[in-house]
Design a protein around this motif. Structure first.
Motif, PDB file in Angstrom:
ATOM      1  N   THR A 147      11.336  13.384   5.700  1.00  0.00           N
ATOM      2  CA  THR A 147      12.149  12.978   6.842  1.00  0.00           C
ATOM      3  C   THR A 147      13.633  13.037   6.470  1.00  0.00           C
ATOM      4  OG1 THR A 147      12.401  10.543   6.609  1.00  0.00           O
ATOM      5  CG2 THR A 147      10.312  11.373   7.518  1.00  0.00           C
ATOM      6  N   SER A 148      14.475  12.593   7.363  1.00  0.00           N
ATOM      7  CA  SER A 148      15.920  12.604   7.140  1.00  0.00           C
ATOM      8  C   SER A 148      16.471  11.195   6.996  1.00  0.00           C
ATOM      9  CB  SER A 148      16.606  13.312   8.315  1.00  0.00           C
ATOM     10  OG  SER A 148      16.207  12.742   9.552  1.00  0.00           O
ATOM     11  N   TYR A 149      15.611  10.247   6.617  1.00  0.00           N
ATOM     12  CA  TYR A 149      16.014   8.843   6.573  1.00  0.00           C
ATOM     13  C   TYR A 149      15.670   8.198   5.234  1.00  0.00           C
ATOM     14  CZ  TYR A 149      15.901   9.652  11.601  1.00  0.00           C
ATOM     15  OH  TYR A 149      16.103  10.176  12.847  1.00  0.00           O
ATOM     16  N   LEU A 150      16.364   7.108   4.960  1.00  0.00           N
ATOM     17  CA  LEU A 150      16.030   6.211   3.850  1.00  0.00           C
ATOM     18  C   LEU A 150      16.016   4.794   4.416  1.00  0.00           C
ATOM     19  CD1 LEU A 150      17.262   6.216   0.240  1.00  0.00           C
ATOM     20  CD2 LEU A 150      17.602   4.162   1.599  1.00  0.00           C
ATOM     21  N   ARG A 151      15.044   4.008   4.007  1.00  0.00           N
ATOM     22  CA  ARG A 151      14.843   2.669   4.560  1.00  0.00           C
ATOM     23  C   ARG A 151      14.968   1.639   3.447  1.00  0.00           C
ATOM     24  NH1 ARG A 151       9.712  -0.081   6.151  1.00  0.00           N
ATOM     25  NH2 ARG A 151       9.982  -1.150   8.139  1.00  0.00           N
ATOM     26  N   PHE A 152      15.705   0.545   3.725  1.00  0.00           N
ATOM     27  CA  PHE A 152      15.803  -0.509   2.719  1.00  0.00           C
ATOM     28  C   PHE A 152      15.722  -1.880   3.378  1.00  0.00           C
ATOM     29  CE2 PHE A 152      20.219   0.422   3.813  1.00  0.00           C
ATOM     30  CZ  PHE A 152      20.823  -0.820   3.891  1.00  0.00           C
ATOM     31  N   GLN A 153      15.340  -2.850   2.567  1.00  0.00           N
ATOM     32  CA  GLN A 153      15.039  -4.191   3.061  1.00  0.00           C
ATOM     33  C   GLN A 153      16.318  -4.983   3.300  1.00  0.00           C
ATOM     34  OE1 GLN A 153      12.101  -6.151   0.681  1.00  0.00           O
ATOM     35  NE2 GLN A 153      12.530  -8.171   1.533  1.00  0.00           N
ATOM     36  N   VAL A 154      16.315  -5.777   4.369  1.00  0.00           N
ATOM     37  CA  VAL A 154      17.437  -6.658   4.676  1.00  0.00           C
ATOM     38  C   VAL A 154      17.362  -7.887   3.769  1.00  0.00           C
ATOM     39  CG1 VAL A 154      18.473  -8.137   6.451  1.00  0.00           C
ATOM     40  CG2 VAL A 154      17.548  -5.886   7.064  1.00  0.00           C
ATOM     41  N   ARG A 209      23.140   4.169  -5.301  1.00  0.00           N
ATOM     42  CA  ARG A 209      24.229   3.297  -4.865  1.00  0.00           C
ATOM     43  C   ARG A 209      23.713   1.932  -4.426  1.00  0.00           C
ATOM     44  NH1 ARG A 209      29.327   4.714  -3.307  1.00  0.00           N
ATOM     45  NH2 ARG A 209      29.493   2.434  -3.440  1.00  0.00           N
ATOM     46  N   LEU A 210      22.611   1.926  -3.701  1.00  0.00           N
ATOM     47  CA  LEU A 210      22.039   0.648  -3.260  1.00  0.00           C
ATOM     48  C   LEU A 210      21.625  -0.209  -4.452  1.00  0.00           C
ATOM     49  CD1 LEU A 210      19.881   1.855  -0.224  1.00  0.00           C
ATOM     50  CD2 LEU A 210      21.840   0.300  -0.100  1.00  0.00           C
ATOM     51  N   GLU A 259       0.831  -1.205   0.000  1.00  0.00           N
ATOM     52  CA  GLU A 259       0.000   0.000   0.000  1.00  0.00           C
ATOM     53  C   GLU A 259       0.863   1.252   0.000  1.00  0.00           C
ATOM     54  OE1 GLU A 259      -3.214  -0.105  -0.301  1.00  0.00           O
ATOM     55  OE2 GLU A 259      -3.250  -2.311  -0.229  1.00  0.00           O
ATOM     56  N   THR A 260       2.099   1.112  -0.463  1.00  0.00           N
ATOM     57  CA  THR A 260       3.089   2.192  -0.528  1.00  0.00           C
ATOM     58  C   THR A 260       3.215   2.910   0.816  1.00  0.00           C
ATOM     59  OG1 THR A 260       1.520   3.846  -1.375  1.00  0.00           O
ATOM     60  CG2 THR A 260       2.751   2.551  -3.005  1.00  0.00           C
ATOM     61  N   TRP A 261       3.127   2.138   1.894  1.00  0.00           N
ATOM     62  CA  TRP A 261       3.337   2.613   3.262  1.00  0.00           C
ATOM     63  C   TRP A 261       2.334   3.669   3.692  1.00  0.00           C
ATOM     64  CZ3 TRP A 261       6.256  -1.047   4.953  1.00  0.00           C
ATOM     65  CH2 TRP A 261       7.260  -1.599   4.145  1.00  0.00           C
ATOM     66  N   GLN A 262       1.179   3.679   3.050  1.00  0.00           N
ATOM     67  CA  GLN A 262       0.106   4.594   3.444  1.00  0.00           C
ATOM     68  C   GLN A 262      -0.811   3.914   4.465  1.00  0.00           C
ATOM     69  OE1 GLN A 262      -0.584   7.778   2.435  1.00  0.00           O
ATOM     70  NE2 GLN A 262       1.034   7.990   0.893  1.00  0.00           N
ATOM     71  N   PRO A 263      -1.361   4.660   5.411  1.00  0.00           N
ATOM     72  CA  PRO A 263      -2.298   4.060   6.366  1.00  0.00           C
ATOM     73  C   PRO A 263      -3.611   3.709   5.687  1.00  0.00           C
ATOM     74  CG  PRO A 263      -2.253   6.432   6.644  1.00  0.00           C
ATOM     75  CD  PRO A 263      -1.178   6.109   5.630  1.00  0.00           C
ATOM     76  N   PHE A 321      20.501  -4.010  -4.878  1.00  0.00           N
ATOM     77  CA  PHE A 321      19.162  -4.093  -4.293  1.00  0.00           C
ATOM     78  C   PHE A 321      18.110  -3.842  -5.368  1.00  0.00           C
ATOM     79  CE2 PHE A 321      21.627  -3.587  -0.470  1.00  0.00           C
ATOM     80  CZ  PHE A 321      20.884  -4.235   0.514  1.00  0.00           C
ATOM     81  N   PRO A 322      17.129  -4.735  -5.512  1.00  0.00           N
ATOM     82  CA  PRO A 322      16.057  -4.513  -6.488  1.00  0.00           C
ATOM     83  C   PRO A 322      15.234  -3.268  -6.131  1.00  0.00           C
ATOM     84  CG  PRO A 322      16.078  -6.788  -5.702  1.00  0.00           C
ATOM     85  CD  PRO A 322      16.988  -6.023  -4.814  1.00  0.00           C
ATOM     86  N   GLY A 323      14.507  -2.787  -7.116  1.00  0.00           N
ATOM     87  CA  GLY A 323      13.758  -1.551  -6.930  1.00  0.00           C
ATOM     88  C   GLY A 323      12.819  -1.561  -5.754  1.00  0.00           C
ATOM     89  N   HIS A 324      12.099  -2.692  -5.568  1.00  0.00           N
ATOM     90  CA  HIS A 324      11.065  -2.710  -4.526  1.00  0.00           C
ATOM     91  C   HIS A 324      11.637  -2.762  -3.123  1.00  0.00           C
ATOM     92  CE1 HIS A 324      11.936  -7.064  -4.714  1.00  0.00           C
ATOM     93  NE2 HIS A 324      11.472  -7.092  -3.472  1.00  0.00           N
ATOM     94  N   THR A 325      12.944  -3.035  -2.981  1.00  0.00           N
ATOM     95  CA  THR A 325      13.524  -3.199  -1.652  1.00  0.00           C
ATOM     96  C   THR A 325      13.983  -1.890  -1.032  1.00  0.00           C
ATOM     97  OG1 THR A 325      15.748  -3.589  -2.519  1.00  0.00           O
ATOM     98  CG2 THR A 325      14.311  -5.516  -2.256  1.00  0.00           C
ATOM     99  N   VAL A 326      14.003  -0.834  -1.830  1.00  0.00           N
ATOM    100  CA  VAL A 326      14.440   0.466  -1.330  1.00  0.00           C
ATOM    101  C   VAL A 326      13.278   1.441  -1.462  1.00  0.00           C
ATOM    102  CG1 VAL A 326      16.103   2.354  -1.553  1.00  0.00           C
ATOM    103  CG2 VAL A 326      16.790   0.005  -2.096  1.00  0.00           C
TER     104      VAL A 326
END
Length: 425
Positions: A346-353, A328-329, A161-165, A335-340
């Motif tokens: 905000t001041s952050y970027l989140r990616f999948q382990v 760079r990721l 859901e693209t991280w939407q509530p 890292f595939p597109g969907h993992t980042v």
């Protein structure tokens, strides 16, 4: 990174912060703290806004070294913040009797705790454990509210859901929760960097007011959005929808994130005047006004055009860093597109382990491997990934979070180290 002695030494006393324990272990294993790239918390320890530091260095009024008799913060700063909130949240056409502004002068975490306590002490029909609806993934709202006696109920933010509530999920939770419920909203969302859609937020606020749930609005990153984009103005939406409902609400907005002065503990508290009045009584049970020299310097800083310029430059830096680290990721670490999830705020970027580094569905093992390579990313969420109802089996994923407030050259060094250590996809 600064030396351990400078930022986390507790002598013989225990320090239970996870990052502190990781860093101590790193040093004990022979790691060089001075060479470590720390990208976990949103902190640099080095880059406070120069004009703000200069304002603090100038002579301050003598009275700022004493008590203030106002429970709402230094009067000059409270007045400046009221104008600042009105201007930056575009509230010029909103009834000024429906809200007021006070100074958060010992950190917004403490203000959130005070608000939770206020709701519990003023409840007409107290329940054994009122519910707190909390976003997951999300910041550590549970750590603030659960010790007060709230029962956390998590509403899910999913990649699909693209991280939407989901307003329908929240509506269902509100029906379950019962009286005394508090819902937490974070429209510029930490840690995903997602800007929640205005229509979704409006629907959630309408549902909350219908169920008479109190609202805690965390506006920590309202100012930190990509240049040219409009952040969802959650405070304005709340004022448009909640002013006649008489549900208690509080909006917190730290200034530490946008001026790189987290340790000052200064921010704005916006709420109905009656709520601020009651909140001040809770606050004064634990503290008189504090940090008045810092409040005085912040007052001078906010009056300058330089303060707006600093935030604008910070937006450009975060946007450029977000795009650069994403590339760079993808390109260097595979890292595939969907993992980042690049995000827009905000001041952050989140990616999948990567799955091969997961242990019990947690990012902990991967963080330790990154630390061994000289890079410490943050946990992907301060809520527990395995919370009931948070993830379906096919969405069981773990993430880490990178703070983007460091120079691009340092972020590149971090990517190089992860690549060389084989920590890519």
């Amino acid at each position: 990174m600064e030396s351990l002695q400078a930022v986390l030494s507790s002598g013989q006393l225990p320090n239970h912060l996870e990052d502190a324990n990781l860093l101590r272990g790193y040093e004990a294993d022979g790691g060089d703290i001075g060479n470590l790239l720390y990208l976990s918390l949103g902190e640099t320890w080095t880059s406070v806004a120069p004009g703000l530091a200069a304002a603090l260095a100038r002579p301050l009024p003598a009275y700022t070294h004493g008590y203030t008799l106002s429970p709402y913060g230094l009067p000059a700063l409270r007045s400046e913040l009221r104008a600042y909130i009105k201007r930056t949240h575009h509230l010029s056409d909103i009834d000024t009797d429906s809200y007021d502004v006070a100074v958060s002068q010992s950190g917004t975490r403490a203000a959130m705790s005070d608000f939770g306590r206020l709701l519990l002490t003023s409840a007409r029909r107290p329940t054994a454990r009122p519910a707190a609806l909390i976003p997951s993934p999300g910041w550590d709202y549970r750590g603030v509210l659960q010790p007060l006696g709230y029962q956390p109920l998590f509403y899910s933010l999913r990649r699909s859901e693209t991280w939407q509530p989901d307003p329908e999920e929240i509506h269902s939770l509100l029906q379950r929760a019962g009286p005394g419920t508090l819902i937490v909203l974070n429209a510029q969302h930490n840690p995903t960097g997602t800007n929640w859609a205005p229509e979704k937020l409006r629907s959630i606020i309408e549902a909350a007011t219908t169920h008479r749930a109190a609202i805690l609005l965390d506006d920590a990153y309202y100012a930190l959005h990509a240049p040219g984009t409009a952040p969802t103005n959650a405070l304005r939406i709340l004022l448009e929808n909640a002013h006649q409902s008489q549900v208690p609400w509080l909006a917190t907005r730290t200034l530490g994130k946008q001026f790189h002065c987290n340790g000052w503990g200064i921010g704005a508290l916006t709420a109905h005047p009656l709520t601020l009045t009651c909140l001040s009584r809770i606050t004064q049970e634990r503290s008189y006004g504090c940090a008045l020299p810092l409040q005085s310097a912040m007052t001078s800083w906010l009056k300058t055009s330089e303060s707006d310029h600093f935030v604008n430059q910070l937006r450009h830096h975060y946007a450029a860093a977000r795009q650069h680290v994403t590339e760079r990721l993808h390109q260097s670490l595979g890292f595939p597109g969907h993992t980042v999830h690049t995000g827009t705020c905000t001041s952050y970027l989140r990616f999948q382990v990567p799955a091969r580094f997961l242990r019990n569905g947690s990012e902990g093992h991967y963080r330790r491997l990154c630390l061994a390579a000289g890079v410490l990313p943050g946990a992907g969420s301060m809520t527990t990934a395995a919370e009931p109802g948070n993830q379906s089996p096919d969405e069981a994923e773990a993430y880490v979070r990178l703070f983007l407030g460091q120079p691009t050259s340092l972020l590149d060094r971090a990517m190089d180290r992860l690549e060389q250590a084989g920590l890519g996809w």
